[in-house]
Write an enzyme that holds these catalytic residues in place. Structure first.
Site, short mmCIF file in Angstrom:
data_model
loop_
_atom_site.label_atom_id
_atom_site.label_comp_id
_atom_site.label_asym_id
_atom_site.label_seq_id
_atom_site.Cartn_x
_atom_site.Cartn_y
_atom_site.Cartn_z
N CYS A 122 43.67 33.51 52.43
CA CYS A 122 43.28 34.64 53.28
C CYS A 122 42.06 35.37 52.68
O CYS A 122 42.03 35.66 51.49
CB CYS A 122 44.45 35.61 53.41
SG CYS A 122 44.06 37.00 54.49
N ARG A 181 63.70 48.51 58.68
CA ARG A 181 64.02 47.21 58.08
C ARG A 181 63.86 47.23 56.57
O ARG A 181 62.79 47.53 56.05
CB ARG A 181 63.15 46.10 58.67
CG ARG A 181 63.50 44.73 58.07
CD ARG A 181 62.85 43.57 58.81
NE ARG A 181 63.10 43.68 60.22
CZ ARG A 181 62.16 43.71 61.16
NH1 ARG A 181 60.91 43.61 60.82
NH2 ARG A 181 62.48 43.82 62.42
N CYS A 214 58.27 37.55 67.23
CA CYS A 214 57.43 38.51 66.51
C CYS A 214 56.34 37.70 65.81
O CYS A 214 56.59 36.59 65.35
CB CYS A 214 58.27 39.27 65.49
SG CYS A 214 57.30 40.40 64.47
N CYS A 234 60.13 35.68 63.29
CA CYS A 234 58.83 36.30 62.99
C CYS A 234 57.91 35.27 62.35
O CYS A 234 58.24 34.71 61.31
CB CYS A 234 59.00 37.45 62.01
SG CYS A 234 60.16 38.68 62.56
N CYS A 288 44.08 42.15 49.68
CA CYS A 288 45.27 42.97 49.48
C CYS A 288 45.84 42.72 48.07
O CYS A 288 46.18 41.56 47.74
CB CYS A 288 46.32 42.65 50.52
SG CYS A 288 45.64 42.69 52.20
FE1 SF4 Z 1 45.85 38.32 54.00
FE2 SF4 Z 1 46.40 40.78 53.18
FE3 SF4 Z 1 47.88 39.62 55.10
FE4 SF4 Z 1 48.01 38.80 52.56
S1 SF4 Z 1 48.64 40.79 53.36
S2 SF4 Z 1 47.91 37.52 54.35
S3 SF4 Z 1 45.88 39.02 51.90
S4 SF4 Z 1 45.74 40.18 55.21
#
Ligand code: SF4
Ligand code: SAM
Ligand code: DTB
Length: 342
Positions: free
Chosen positions: A56, A269, A131, A100, A60
Site C-alpha cells: 500500500c 466493535r 462490508c 468484510c 500509516c
Molecule cells: Fe494502506 Fe494505511 Fe490502509 Fe494500511 S491502513 S492498508 S497502509 S491505507
C-alpha cells in the site's frame, strides 16, 4: 423516555468529563445506555478477508501492509471473485453474519470496480451482510458499490485530528472526512472508528471520540482497535521496544464505554487486539457496551482470538451471536428495542 435522535453536538469537555468519571459510574452509565438501545447479551459476529494484501502506498505508522513498513509481507494482487466467494461461504458456515473485505489501497482504481461489485453481489446472495474497506472513494465509486448491494463501508478516522500527523502523512483528516461523506451520500451504512494505544494521550482519545460523535450522523458501526504491534512498522516497533507503553486495560475499557455513551445506537466493535487481551478485559468491554467482534483466527494480516476461544468466552459470559434479523428488527423498532435476549 421520549425518542430523540442521538446527540451530535457533544463538546470535548463533556467527553473528557465522561472519561474522568469513577470507573464504576462510567460503566453503570454505559450499561444503562446499552440496555436502552441494544440486546444486553447478544454480540454481532463479522469475518474479515484481505482481498488485496500489501504494497500500500500510504504510510500509516501502524500498518503491516504499508510499502513504508518492513514487515516482510509480500504484496499480492486483487483476489479472484471465486476465491472470495469460497471464503465467504466458510464464514457463513462458521456462523458469521457479516463478511468484510479489505484491500491495501490508497483508493480503488475505476477498473477494479466491476470485480468488486461482482464480489459484493455474490457475497450478498449467500445471505451475508457485506462490508468493504478499500481506502478513499469518489462519490461515483461509492454509488456503484452501493448499487451492487454493499451494506457497509469501513473507513476509519483512526485518531484525533491533532494526532493524525503522527499516524499518517500521505493523506489528511479532511481526505477521510470527504470519503465518509461520499459513503453517507450513497446510502451505505458507515463503519468508522480507530485505534487506541498508538502513543496518543487521553486528550487525543477524547478528540478522536469527539470527531466521531459530532459527524453529521453517527456511524452505524464503530470499530475500536487496540494497536497490534507488528514488527517492522513504525508504531509496532516503538511499542515492542517499550518506547510506548501498551494501552492500559482500564483506559481501553473506558474508551469503549465513552464510545457507547456518546454514540448510543452504534454497534461498537471490539476489533483488533483481542488476541492478546485477557478474557476479563474483553468481558469488561462487553459490559462497557461493545456488541460486535471479528471472528476467525485471522484479521487481515495478523492473528485473531479464533472460534474456539470465542465460543468458550461466550459460554462463560452467557453471550449469544446477534443475527442479521435481530439487527433489522432493532432498526425497525419504533421504540428503543432490546432484541433477542428478553
Ligand atoms: Fe494502506 Fe494505511 Fe490502509 Fe494500511 S491502513 S492498508 S497502509 S491505507
Ligand atoms: N486501506 C484501507 C484503509 O486504510 O482505509 C483499508 C484497510 S485498513 C488495514 C483498515 C483499518 O485497520 C485501519 O484504518 C486501522 O484502523 C486498522 N488497523 C490496521 N492495522 C492495524 C494494527 N496493526 N493494529 C490495529 N488496527 C489496525
Ligand atoms: C477495523 O477497524 N479493524 C479491522 C477492519 N476495520 C478492517 C482491521 C484490523 C486489522 C488489524 C491488522 C491486520 O490484521 O493487518
Amino acid at each position: 423516555m421520549p425518542m430523540t435522535d442521538p446527540r451530535t453536538d457533544w463538546t470535548r469537555a463533556e467527553i473528557a468529563a465522561l472519561f474522568e468519571l469513577p470507573f464504576n459510574d462510567l460503566l453503570f452509565e454505559a450499561q444503562q445506555v446499552h440496555r436502552r438501545w441494544h440486546a444486553p447479551n447478544a454480540v454481532q459476529l463479522s469475518t474479515l478477508l484481505s482481498i488485496k494484501t500489501g504494497g500500500c502506498p500510504e504510510d500509516c505508522g501502524y500498518c503491516s501492509q504499508s510499502a513504508f513498513a518492513e514487515s516482510g509481507l509480500k504484496a499480492e494482487k486483487l483476489m479472484d471473485v471465486d476465491a472470495v466467494l469460497a471464503a465467504a461461504g466458510e464464514a457463513k458456515a462458521g456462523g458469521s453474519g457479516r463478511f468484510c473485505m479489505g484491500a491495501a489501497w490508497r483508493n480503488p482504481k475505476d477498473r477494479d470496480i466491476d470485480a468488486l461489485c461482482t464480489m459484493v453481489a455474490g457475497v450478498k446472495a449467500m445471505g451475508l451482510e457485506t462490508c468493504m474497506t478499500l481506502g478513499m472513494l469518489t462519490a461515483e465509486q461509492a454509488g456503484r458499490l452501493a448499487e451492487a448491494g454493499l451494506d457497509y463501508y469501513n473507513h476509519n478516522l483512526d485518531s484525533a485530528p491533532e494526532y493524525y500527523g503522527e499516524v499518517v502523512q500521505t493523506r489528511t483528516y479532511q481526505d477521510r472526512l470527504d470519503t465518509l461523506s461520499n459513503v453517507r451520500a450513497s446510502g451505505m451504512a458507515v463503519c468508522c472508528g480507530g485505534i487506541v494505544g498508538m502513543g496518543e494521550t487521553r486528550a487525543d482519545r477524547v478528540g478522536f471520540l469527539h470527531a466521531l460523535a459530532t459527524l453529521p450522523a453517527h456511524p452505524e458501526s464503530v470499530p475500536i482497535n487496540a494497536l497490534v504491534p507488528v514488527e517492522g512498522t513504525r508504531m509496532g516497533d516503538a511499542l515492542l521496544a517499550q518506547d510506548e507503553a501498551r494501552i492500559d486495560d482500564i483506559e481501553f475499557v473506558r474508551t469503549v464505554a465513552v464510545a457507547r455513551v456518546v454514540m448510543p445506537r452504534a454497534m461498537v466493535r471490539l476489533s483488533a487486539g483481542r488476541e492478546s487481551m485477557s478474557e476479563t478485559c474483553q468481558a469488561l468491554c462487553f459490559l462497557a457496551g461493545a456488541n460486535s467482534i471479528f471472528t476467525g483466527d485471522k484479521l487481515l494480516t495478523t492473528g485473531n482470538a479464533g472460534a474456539g476461544a470465542d465460543a468458550a468466552l461466550f459460554a462463560k459470559l452467557g453471550l449469544t451471536p446477534l443475527t442479521n434479523d435481530d439487527i433489522e428488527d432493532n432498526k425497525a423498532a419504533p421504540e428503543p428495542a432490546r432484541v433477542a435476549a428478553e
